[in-house]
Every structure is written in C-alpha cells, then in structure tokens.
Design a protein around this motif. Structure first.
Motif, PDB file in Angstrom:
ATOM      1  N   ARG A 110       0.798  -1.229   0.000  1.00 25.20           N
ATOM      2  CA  ARG A 110       0.000   0.000   0.000  1.00 25.20           C
ATOM      3  C   ARG A 110       0.834   1.284   0.000  1.00 25.20           C
ATOM      4  NH1 ARG A 110      -3.639  -1.700   3.626  1.00 25.20           N
ATOM      5  NH2 ARG A 110      -4.936  -2.620   2.001  1.00 25.20           N
ATOM      6  N   PRO A 111       1.971   1.388   0.730  1.00 28.37           N
ATOM      7  CA  PRO A 111       2.769   2.628   0.640  1.00 28.37           C
ATOM      8  C   PRO A 111       3.285   2.896  -0.769  1.00 28.37           C
ATOM      9  CG  PRO A 111       3.373   1.384   2.596  1.00 28.37           C
ATOM     10  CD  PRO A 111       2.474   0.493   1.786  1.00 28.37           C
ATOM     11  N   GLU A 114       0.094   4.091  -2.755  1.00 29.80           N
ATOM     12  CA  GLU A 114      -0.468   5.395  -2.403  1.00 29.80           C
ATOM     13  C   GLU A 114       0.546   6.528  -2.459  1.00 29.80           C
ATOM     14  OE1 GLU A 114      -2.140   4.886   1.444  1.00 29.80           O
ATOM     15  OE2 GLU A 114      -3.987   3.954   0.716  1.00 29.80           O
ATOM     16  N   LYS A 115       1.745   6.309  -1.958  1.00 29.77           N
ATOM     17  CA  LYS A 115       2.717   7.389  -1.804  1.00 29.77           C
ATOM     18  C   LYS A 115       3.757   7.440  -2.915  1.00 29.77           C
ATOM     19  CE  LYS A 115       0.799   8.380   2.141  1.00 29.77           C
ATOM     20  NZ  LYS A 115      -0.069   9.587   2.272  1.00 29.77           N
ATOM     21  N   TYR A 116       4.185   6.278  -3.372  1.00 31.49           N
ATOM     22  CA  TYR A 116       5.293   6.268  -4.345  1.00 31.49           C
ATOM     23  C   TYR A 116       4.785   6.425  -5.777  1.00 31.49           C
ATOM     24  CZ  TYR A 116      10.045   5.197  -5.882  1.00 31.49           C
ATOM     25  OH  TYR A 116      11.305   5.270  -6.433  1.00 31.49           O
ATOM     26  N   ARG A 118       1.414   6.810  -6.455  1.00 31.76           N
ATOM     27  CA  ARG A 118       0.220   7.666  -6.379  1.00 31.76           C
ATOM     28  C   ARG A 118      -0.826   7.251  -7.413  1.00 31.76           C
ATOM     29  NH1 ARG A 118       3.645  11.800  -8.295  1.00 31.76           N
ATOM     30  NH2 ARG A 118       4.995   9.969  -8.578  1.00 31.76           N
ATOM     31  N   PRO A 292       9.778   7.044  -9.518  1.00 37.11           N
ATOM     32  CA  PRO A 292       8.468   7.332  -8.908  1.00 37.11           C
ATOM     33  C   PRO A 292       7.484   7.968  -9.890  1.00 37.11           C
ATOM     34  CG  PRO A 292      10.027   9.032  -8.288  1.00 37.11           C
ATOM     35  CD  PRO A 292      10.804   8.034  -9.109  1.00 37.11           C
ATOM     36  N   LYS A 294       3.867   8.560 -11.984  1.00 33.00           N
ATOM     37  CA  LYS A 294       2.447   8.686 -11.595  1.00 33.00           C
ATOM     38  C   LYS A 294       1.633   7.705 -12.428  1.00 33.00           C
ATOM     39  CE  LYS A 294      -1.288  10.796  -9.892  1.00 33.00           C
ATOM     40  NZ  LYS A 294      -2.313   9.910 -10.485  1.00 33.00           N
TER      41      LYS A 294
END
Length: 346
Positions: A110-111, A114-116, A118, A292, A294
């Motif tokens: 999940r990280p 969601e964060k890496y 996105r 990273p 999108k």
C-alpha cells in the motif's frame, strides 16, 4: 538456473452488489391514551435522540485498514499472531492465504501504491460485485509491479473489497521466497485449467496476455501492445460464461526504462531477458529502485460472454474477434490516458 519454461496462458492444456435495505425508523413512543402520540420536547442546547445512521458499506479498504484506535489495532495484531502461531487460519488448495494477504501483504504494498506511484483508479464500478470475471490488462515495466498495483487497486477501491487472483508465468514459482509469497497472495500458474477452476468458484482472475513480450519490451516501444497469444483467455471466459473486463495501466512503462537487453547473460541465468536501464546495472542495487512515476489504472466496460453457446469456445474466428476487441479497447484507452496525462511524474 535452468532455462525457465514459460507456459502460455493460451496453451491447449491448458457480488451487482445488493444495496443495504433502508432501515426503518422506530415508531414514535406512545404514552397515555393508546391513540395519542406524545411529542418529545428538546431542551435548549440538547439534541434530540436519533437512531444511529446505518453502517455504510466500506468504499475504501485502505482507509478501513487504517481506521480504529491504537488499542484496537494492537489487539487485532496480537490476535493475528496468535492465529498464525496456533495454525488457526485457512489456506485454499492453490495456497492462497486471505488473512495474510489482507493483514500483511497488502499493508506492505500500500505505501508504494499510495505514496510512491500515487495510483489513480478509474472505472472500478465496471468490476462485477460478485461472481467470476476475467480482468485482462496490458503488461509492462521490466518487473511485474503492475500486476501487484492492480491487485491493490481492486482490493482497496472495489465496494465489496474483492480479491484479484493473478495468473503468473512459471518462472515466478521457480524463484525462492517469491514462490511462497506469490502463492500466499493468491497467484497461480497461467494455464487454462487453473483459470477455469477459479472462475467457476466465482473469483476475480487477472491475466496479462502479453507475458514476457510486454514486460520485457524496449523503452522505444512503450505503450504499444504486443501480441495477445492465441486467445486462450477468451476461450476460458467462454467456457465459464465469465465477463471480460479490459484494464489499461499507464505509468508502469517508465519505472525501469529498458534501453538494452543482455541476451547472453539472460540465457546463462535462465531469464527471458536481462534488462539494461540508465541506472541498472551501473548503480548496483541502487539501480534497481524504480522511478516514482504517476500511475493511472482504468477498468473498462465488461464484455459479456454468457450469450454464446458452450461450443463457441472452440470457434477460432470468434476467439480471434473477441481477442482483437479486448486488445483494441485496451490500446485505445492507453492512448486516451496518455493524452490526458500532464507529466510522467505528476
């Protein structure tokens, strides 16, 4: 390692969710004369007592997983450990461990989701709420992170929190540690027999028909779909009467820009390809860190197959037409998402 034998998915061996019914408000409290309803007075600064609102269906599994106080989370963690130590958990005949997937594996992925990367998800309402369905997606990125992100997208954003069972090449099940984790997460061999069994059980099954041709293509051919095999996934959908849901993934192509392929080294190691990127192998382990980018994952409108007779699975022309229809829909959506994208990283 010996050369990996890839079993193509097309080898010849090969819940709409019911809405919660509206809850009835309690009848007014009657006092005194049976035919008289007393009126409840509310004092200043005091709210009238109302029944609690109906508990909503979980729309976002990630938010639900993070909800609750620390005491509840710690208690849940301790209960989870107790069940693991005592063996009080279930594993199906494919090796799938639903509790471990929900509590551990999804939490680890999940990280990144969601964060890496996105990830933005579109069209998740096109995935059936119940019953079997075959999700067909493009494949890219040098390493198969796109399949894992698609698995998190379905689990966290589908209103029913459904689990996606991915079909993988046999190379995945030849690698130590990866083999066990893949089985626990619900992955199974990309062959028609396993796919049919899962669909007949009412599972969501994910397949990426491009295989190594898609994930290992050079950066110059990004977002150009490779051949979808001989339509084996269509034959499986026809046999089980399962709808086909096209899925287009944008963003995975750029995480490891593959500018070269060391074929000799790949042959020695038994890999289908050995990627050379601007950072790997020049930076060593640091070069294995993905960029990273999108991501956008869009699920298209399902293509029904239950209107065809059982013998349609043996009709090569029908399989060719349906395969081409799915492929064209995925490719068209990829181009559309690329036009809408502002930047690779934003």
């Amino acid at each position: 390692m010996a050369d990996a034998k890839v079993i193509p998915f097309d080898d010849d061996r090969s819940r709409a969710g019911a809405q919660r019914p509206p809850r009835r408000r309690p009848a007014p409290r009657r006092t005194g004369d049976p035919g008289t309803v007393s009126e409840v007075m509310t004092l200043p600064g005091q709210q009238a007592a109302e029944e609690p609102p109906p508990r909503p269906e979980p729309a976002d599994r990630a938010q639900q997983a993070r909800g609750g106080g620390w005491d509840r989370r710690i208690a849940g963690g301790l209960a989870f450990l107790r069940r693991r130590l005592t063996g009080e958990y279930e594993v199906d005949d494919f090796g799938y461990d639903e509790e471990l997937t929900d509590q551990v594996l999804m939490s680890l992925l999940r990280p990144f989701y969601e964060k890496y990367f996105r990830v933005e998800v579109k069209g998740v309402e096109n995935i059936p709420a119940e019953g079997g369905a075959l999700i067909v997606a493009n494949h890219s990125g040098t390493l198969p992170l796109d399949g894992l992100m698609m698995q998190v997208a379905v689990h966290d954003h589908h209103p029913r929190g459904r689990h996606l069972r991915l079909l993988a090449a046999d190379l995945v099940f030849m690698l130590p540690v990866i083999n066990e984790l893949a089985r626990k997460a619900g992955h199974t061999l990309a062959c028609a027999e396993d796919a049919e069994r899962l669909l007949e059980r009412g599972e969501l099954v994910g397949v990426m028909p491009e295989g190594f041709k898609g994930i290992g293509k050079p950066f110059g051919e990004r977002y150009k779909l490779q051949r979808f095999g001989r339509g084996g996934f269509v034959s499986t959908a026809l046999r089980t009467g399962s709808p086909i849901v096209p899925c287009s993934i944008v963003g995975a192509e750029e995480i490891y820009p593959m500018i070269g392929n060391a074929k000799t080294l790949a042959r020695v190691l038994g890999f289908p390809y050995f990627p050379i990127t601007p950072t790997f192998p020049w930076l060593g382990p640091l070069g294995a860190v993905p960029l990273p980018t999108k991501w956008t994952i869009q699920f298209g409108e399902p293509i029904p197959t239950d209107g065809h007779p059982p013998e349609a699975a043996e009709d090569p022309m029908l399989m060719f037409n349906l395969t081409d229809q799915v492929r064209e829909q995925i490719q068209h959506t990829l181009y559309k998402l690329l036009v809408q994208r502002r930047s690779v990283f934003f």
